[in-house]
Design a protein around this motif. Sequence first.
Motif, PDB file in Angstrom:
ATOM      1  N   ILE A   1       0.842  -1.199   0.000  1.00 46.64           N
ATOM      2  CA  ILE A   1       0.000   0.000   0.000  1.00 46.64           C
ATOM      3  C   ILE A   1       0.876   1.247   0.000  1.00 46.64           C
ATOM      4  O   ILE A   1       0.676   2.179  -0.781  1.00 46.64           O
ATOM      5  CB  ILE A   1      -0.940  -0.002   1.225  1.00 46.64           C
TER       6      ILE A   1
ATOM      7  N   TYR B   1      -9.116  10.227   2.011  1.00 51.88           N
ATOM      8  CA  TYR B   1      -8.444  10.284   0.708  1.00 51.88           C
ATOM      9  C   TYR B   1      -9.347  10.869  -0.371  1.00 51.88           C
ATOM     10  O   TYR B   1      -8.898  11.685  -1.182  1.00 51.88           O
ATOM     11  CB  TYR B   1      -7.962   8.902   0.286  1.00 51.88           C
TER      12      TYR B   1
ATOM     13  N   ILE C   1      -3.326   7.144   3.272  1.00 55.48           N
ATOM     14  CA  ILE C   1      -2.671   5.924   2.791  1.00 55.48           C
ATOM     15  C   ILE C   1      -2.006   5.168   3.940  1.00 55.48           C
ATOM     16  O   ILE C   1      -2.110   3.938   4.050  1.00 55.48           O
ATOM     17  CB  ILE C   1      -1.657   6.278   1.695  1.00 55.48           C
TER      18      ILE C   1
ATOM     19  N   ASN D   1      -3.556   3.752  -9.727  1.00 53.39           N
ATOM     20  CA  ASN D   1      -3.175   2.648  -8.856  1.00 53.39           C
ATOM     21  C   ASN D   1      -3.705   2.803  -7.441  1.00 53.39           C
ATOM     22  O   ASN D   1      -3.978   1.809  -6.770  1.00 53.39           O
ATOM     23  CB  ASN D   1      -1.647   2.527  -8.813  1.00 53.39           C
ATOM     24  N   ILE D   2      -3.829   4.029  -6.972  1.00 48.33           N
ATOM     25  CA  ILE D   2      -4.301   4.244  -5.603  1.00 48.33           C
ATOM     26  C   ILE D   2      -5.743   3.777  -5.461  1.00 48.33           C
ATOM     27  O   ILE D   2      -6.118   3.174  -4.454  1.00 48.33           O
ATOM     28  CB  ILE D   2      -4.163   5.724  -5.206  1.00 48.33           C
TER      29      ILE D   2
ATOM     30  N   GLN E   1      -3.911  13.070   1.984  1.00 49.49           N
ATOM     31  CA  GLN E   1      -3.937  11.803   1.235  1.00 49.49           C
ATOM     32  C   GLN E   1      -2.811  10.874   1.684  1.00 49.49           C
ATOM     33  O   GLN E   1      -3.006   9.657   1.767  1.00 49.49           O
ATOM     34  CB  GLN E   1      -3.850  12.086  -0.264  1.00 49.49           C
ATOM     35  N   TRP E   2      -1.632  11.443   1.981  1.00 49.76           N
ATOM     36  CA  TRP E   2      -0.556  10.616   2.519  1.00 49.76           C
ATOM     37  C   TRP E   2      -0.956  10.017   3.869  1.00 49.76           C
ATOM     38  O   TRP E   2      -0.702   8.837   4.140  1.00 49.76           O
ATOM     39  CB  TRP E   2       0.723  11.439   2.672  1.00 49.76           C
TER      40      TRP E   2
ATOM     41  N   THR F   1       3.299   1.385  -3.193  1.00 52.77           N
ATOM     42  CA  THR F   1       2.575   1.833  -4.382  1.00 52.77           C
ATOM     43  C   THR F   1       2.448   3.345  -4.400  1.00 52.77           C
ATOM     44  O   THR F   1       2.652   3.992  -5.441  1.00 52.77           O
ATOM     45  CB  THR F   1       1.175   1.188  -4.433  1.00 52.77           C
ATOM     46  N   ALA F   2       2.125   3.934  -3.248  1.00 51.30           N
ATOM     47  CA  ALA F   2       1.995   5.387  -3.172  1.00 51.30           C
ATOM     48  C   ALA F   2       3.335   6.075  -3.433  1.00 51.30           C
ATOM     49  O   ALA F   2       3.397   7.101  -4.125  1.00 51.30           O
ATOM     50  CB  ALA F   2       1.446   5.791  -1.808  1.00 51.30           C
TER      51      ALA F   2
ATOM     52  N   PHE G   1       4.148   5.710  -7.061  1.00 56.15           N
ATOM     53  CA  PHE G   1       3.155   6.525  -7.747  1.00 56.15           C
ATOM     54  C   PHE G   1       3.628   7.980  -7.809  1.00 56.15           C
ATOM     55  O   PHE G   1       3.473   8.662  -8.814  1.00 56.15           O
ATOM     56  CB  PHE G   1       1.830   6.416  -6.988  1.00 56.15           C
TER      57      PHE G   1
ATOM     58  N   LEU H   1       0.454  14.028  -4.178  1.00 55.33           N
ATOM     59  CA  LEU H   1      -0.562  13.706  -3.186  1.00 55.33           C
ATOM     60  C   LEU H   1      -0.511  14.747  -2.082  1.00 55.33           C
ATOM     61  O   LEU H   1       0.568  15.198  -1.679  1.00 55.33           O
ATOM     62  CB  LEU H   1      -0.333  12.306  -2.602  1.00 55.33           C
TER      63      LEU H   1
ATOM     64  N   TYR I   1      -7.049   0.820  -2.888  1.00 50.48           N
ATOM     65  CA  TYR I   1      -8.187   0.937  -1.972  1.00 50.48           C
ATOM     66  C   TYR I   1      -9.223  -0.149  -2.227  1.00 50.48           C
ATOM     67  O   TYR I   1      -9.795  -0.723  -1.295  1.00 50.48           O
ATOM     68  CB  TYR I   1      -8.824   2.320  -2.084  1.00 50.48           C
TER      69      TYR I   1
END
Length: 335
Positions: free
Chosen positions: A109, A303, A132, A259-260, A128-129, A112-113, A116, A124, A264
């Motif tokens: 998870i 998010y 995640i 991808n985010i 949002q961080w 990926t961020a 990304f 982001l 989720y």
Amino acid sequence: MQWYVVASLLTVLTSSQGILTTLSQTDGTYKYDYATVPFLAEVFKLLVSGILLRREFLKLPPPLMTKEWKTISLYPIPSIIYLIHNNVQFATLTYVDTSTYQIMGNLKIVTTAVLFRLFLRRKLSNLQWMAIFLLAIGTTTSQVKGCGEASCDSLFSSPIPGYMLGVLSACLSALAGIYTEFLLKKKNDSLYWQNVQLYMFGAIFNLTRLIMDDFRGGFEKGPWWQRLFNGYNIITWMVVLNLGSTGLLVSWLMKYADNIVKVYSTSMAMLLTMILSIILFNFKPTLQLFLGIIVCIMSVHMYFAPPNMLVDLPVPMKAVPEDVVEVSIDRKTDL
């Protein structure tokens, strides 16, 4: 179709995959060769994408299709990354137990961020961080068992190579997803044409695995085409169709979302699987499961919700124009 509809469908299909796989067992074992399931799923995705691409050809204007070898040669790379990832997964399980492996899997998870942000240059916000990291904490919390159990003590007792391989596995999983998104968005080609290329190479790599299994096993069970449908029943075919449909939805999200959103969807699917297991398999829920679900729901809201729903923003004051001069008027009252 809106992205949240596709994401919801992906959540449902992903959660049902584990349940269907469990139901396909007979007396706790698989009567079919499980390696044939991904191969048939790739063939299913290839056929569906080919049919949809043909339908696009019947319309005007025709779909965009880049046929340069330089571009086509990029499409085997995701399959190669997934192949390496699968081998790393097996290597990781030789060092850590299943519970530790599942918990370490939540690292994808965060990875990926990070990828990304680094490779796709997608910014982001701080909220949002935080969301995640909350998602990773929530999914991990839901998987942690009671501390009185042996598995809880083993979380931090595995050898260092096990943790290193776990981190590598999370990075490879994230890299495969990020690269696939980059590939699908790099050109404005038809999604179905891009899928045909992806799944063609996916089917080739899975077929190669079946052939290699034949040689490793000394053809003890016969060549792969003889055992392709052995032991299959209705539930097994549902597993294949479910896995194939999940892949098609993921490719749509990669093309038109990101991808985010996929992360989720799959993370919430894991929690939905646990809830369905309580109903279907008498799975005993734990306090950690409920806490994890609450944290994940908070993460989703943080998010995707607009900032004005999360923070009370100050009401902007109307500024007085600089060219306006205030004039005071004394009013006298005649008596």
